[in-house]
Design a protein around this motif. Structure first.
Motif, PDB file in Angstrom:
ATOM      1  N   GLN A 251       0.827  -1.215   0.000  1.00 20.63           N
ATOM      2  CA  GLN A 251       0.000   0.000   0.000  1.00 20.63           C
ATOM      3  C   GLN A 251       0.859   1.262   0.000  1.00 20.63           C
ATOM      4  O   GLN A 251       0.396   2.338  -0.358  1.00 20.63           O
ATOM      5  N   LEU A 252       2.101   1.123   0.451  1.00 19.34           N
ATOM      6  CA  LEU A 252       2.973   2.300   0.569  1.00 19.34           C
ATOM      7  C   LEU A 252       3.959   2.439  -0.601  1.00 19.34           C
ATOM      8  O   LEU A 252       4.751   3.371  -0.652  1.00 19.34           O
ATOM      9  N   LEU A 253       3.904   1.488  -1.554  1.00 19.45           N
ATOM     10  CA  LEU A 253       4.881   1.518  -2.656  1.00 19.45           C
ATOM     11  C   LEU A 253       4.745   2.781  -3.514  1.00 19.45           C
ATOM     12  O   LEU A 253       5.739   3.369  -3.937  1.00 19.45           O
ATOM     13  N   LEU A 306      -2.127  -1.602  -4.138  1.00 15.59           N
ATOM     14  CA  LEU A 306      -1.135  -0.530  -4.060  1.00 15.59           C
ATOM     15  C   LEU A 306      -1.764   0.750  -3.516  1.00 15.59           C
ATOM     16  O   LEU A 306      -1.165   1.820  -3.582  1.00 15.59           O
ATOM     17  N   GLY A 307      -2.977   0.615  -3.004  1.00 10.99           N
ATOM     18  CA  GLY A 307      -3.675   1.799  -2.520  1.00 10.99           C
ATOM     19  C   GLY A 307      -4.075   2.727  -3.669  1.00 10.99           C
ATOM     20  O   GLY A 307      -4.250   3.919  -3.481  1.00 10.99           O
ATOM     21  N   ARG A 308      -4.214   2.152  -4.873  1.00 18.64           N
ATOM     22  CA  ARG A 308      -4.549   2.973  -6.035  1.00 18.64           C
ATOM     23  C   ARG A 308      -5.902   2.531  -6.591  1.00 18.64           C
ATOM     24  O   ARG A 308      -6.452   1.517  -6.166  1.00 18.64           O
ATOM     25  N   THR A 309      -6.427   3.298  -7.535  1.00 20.44           N
ATOM     26  CA  THR A 309      -7.679   2.898  -8.180  1.00 20.44           C
ATOM     27  C   THR A 309      -7.480   2.986  -9.688  1.00 20.44           C
ATOM     28  O   THR A 309      -6.614   3.727 -10.154  1.00 20.44           O
ATOM     29  N   HIS A 310      -8.271   2.247 -10.429  1.00 24.97           N
ATOM     30  CA  HIS A 310      -8.157   2.389 -11.877  1.00 24.97           C
ATOM     31  C   HIS A 310      -8.962   3.594 -12.333  1.00 24.97           C
ATOM     32  O   HIS A 310      -9.832   4.084 -11.614  1.00 24.97           O
ATOM     33  N   SER A 311      -8.618   4.099 -13.497  1.00 23.63           N
ATOM     34  CA  SER A 311      -9.402   5.200 -14.035  1.00 23.63           C
ATOM     35  C   SER A 311      -9.573   4.970 -15.528  1.00 23.63           C
ATOM     36  O   SER A 311      -8.827   4.219 -16.151  1.00 23.63           O
ATOM     37  N   THR A 312     -10.598   5.592 -16.061  1.00 25.36           N
ATOM     38  CA  THR A 312     -10.817   5.463 -17.495  1.00 25.36           C
ATOM     39  C   THR A 312     -10.794   6.864 -18.098  1.00 25.36           C
ATOM     40  O   THR A 312     -11.153   7.831 -17.448  1.00 25.36           O
ATOM     41  N   VAL A 313     -10.309   6.939 -19.309  1.00 25.44           N
ATOM     42  CA  VAL A 313     -10.288   8.227 -20.004  1.00 25.44           C
ATOM     43  C   VAL A 313     -10.867   8.023 -21.393  1.00 25.44           C
ATOM     44  O   VAL A 313     -10.952   6.899 -21.883  1.00 25.44           O
TER      45      VAL A 313
END
Ligand code: MN
Length: 377
Positions: A251-253, A306-313
């Motif tokens: 999560q902290l990477l 990784l404490g991240r989320t996906h996004s779409t564009v």
């Protein structure tokens, strides 16, 4: 299989041309590496002088959980410098390839063995454990390397570092050589990979597979030339390919990656595995349609690890379901006809600007197409 990460962001990472951490930055990074769960940190090169020794002493006085290791050449001068750092583990580096011995040092193989027999006991006497750092090991004669290993073990070294200094090996060669070394001695074997051919992570994983107990990494793969094996890739590769946990809080990477990017002045490429800004961003119509149905379709592992989320564009490759979804989030329900016109506008915009349109631009496209206006140039 068990493996210990020995992260060298503060030593080999700092050797990157143009990279120089301040004392404060080194302390912040050492704390961050410790917090993320790195068990060993190569903190610096005492022989560089008083300033570097002071920083290492400061890091040592924090009392981190991680074990600290200093780096030096296999000589008395560097052992003395290391000895003043209040650190109990030293890597003593010595070239082992005939190329380096002949063209860099004008020495022979016998000199290497004599240095080991002389220097290892000196370091041990002053209370430090020793890793023999075999520089350019990947171009060394393997029979000679086995003699070096045996000599190191007899002299009392705890660890043997196999350095692919120029990043010349492939994973199959790495596995064969590390396996041979592991089967020939009872001391720890550490892999030090470089990324000149883009194989540092692959070679590091291969070395672990062959029995290496320790591996060197750097955050973002920072390091000389093409850099070292990236911490984030090795950790995630171990988890997802081999079900091995290296004890790192993933999560902290992303946070530590940003920190190193800032302190090093080396920006992370958007498509850099694991920590790049764009590695969980999706544009193509087929992928977004799949993702909207179930993320598992196009995510090999979840960004939430990784404490991240996906996004779409939206961009040149957008399809109608992505466009409908994006506009519904803006509170606009498009008709089939409107979608067609807007996709055309998005494509033109993306090709012209090399950017994905923002929400404001999407709103503008809608107004332009609703009132049949020409696109703004
Ligand atoms: Mn190196």
């Amino acid at each position: 299989m068990m493996v210990t990460i020995n992260d060298t962001t503060l030593r080999d990472g700092e050797q990157t041309p143009g990279v120089a951490f301040t004392a404060e930055e080194k302390i912040v990074l050492a704390k961050a590496l410790d917090e993320i769960g790195v068990q060993e940190i190569e903190v610096g090169i005492p022989a560089m002088g008083a300033e570097e020794i002071e920083v290492i002493q400061a890091i040592s006085s924090i009392g981190l959980s991680a074990r600290l290791i200093v780096w030096g050449r296999m000589c008395e001068l560097d052992i003395d410098a290391a000895n003043s750092c209040h650190v109990d583990f030293v890597n003593l580096s010595v070239p082992v390839s005939d190329i380096h011995l002949k063209h860099k040092l004008r020495r022979d193989r016998n000199w290497v063995l004599e240095q080991i027999r002389h220097c290892v006991p000196l370091a041990l006497d002053s209370g430090m454990e020793v890793c023999i750092g075999c520089e350019d090991a990947s171009r060394a004669d393997m029979d000679f390397l086995l003699t070096v290993l045996e000599t190191a073990q007899l002299a009392g070294a705890r660890r043997f570092r196999f350095a692919d200094t120029l990043g010349l090996l492939d994973p199959f060669q790495t596995r064969d050589r590390i396996r041979l070394l592991c089967g020939s001695a009872d001391i720890e074997i550490e892999m030090h990979a470089h990324n000149d051919l883009g194989l540092a992570t692959a070679n590091t994983l291969a070395a672990i597979n062959a029995g290496a107990s320790h591996v060197n990494t750097t955050v973002n793969g920072l390091g000389e030339r093409a850099g070292n094996a990236p911490l984030e890739e090795v950790v995630m590769g171990l988890r997802h390919l081999h079900a091995i946990e290296a004890g790192i809080d993933t999560q902290l990477l992303f946070h530590i990656s940003q920190l190193v990017a800032k302190f090093s002045g080396r920006r992370v490429a958007p498509n850099k595995s694991i920590v790049g800004s764009a590695v969980f961003t999706h544009e193509s119509g087929i992928h977004i349609d799949g993702l909207l149905k179930n993320a598992i379709n196009y995510e090999g592992f979840s960004p939430t690890e990784l404490g991240r989320t996906h996004s779409t564009v939206l961009g040149k490759h957008s399809g109608s379901s992505a466009v409908l979804d994006a506009y519904s989030k803006l509170g606009i329900a498009l008709s089939r006809d409107e979608v067609r016109g807007i996709i055309d506008r998005i494509r033109t915009y993306a090709m012209k600007t090399k950017h994905n349109p923002s929400e404001e631009e999407l709103a503008r496209f809608y107004l332009e197409s609703a009132f049949s206006l020409a696109p703004l140039s």
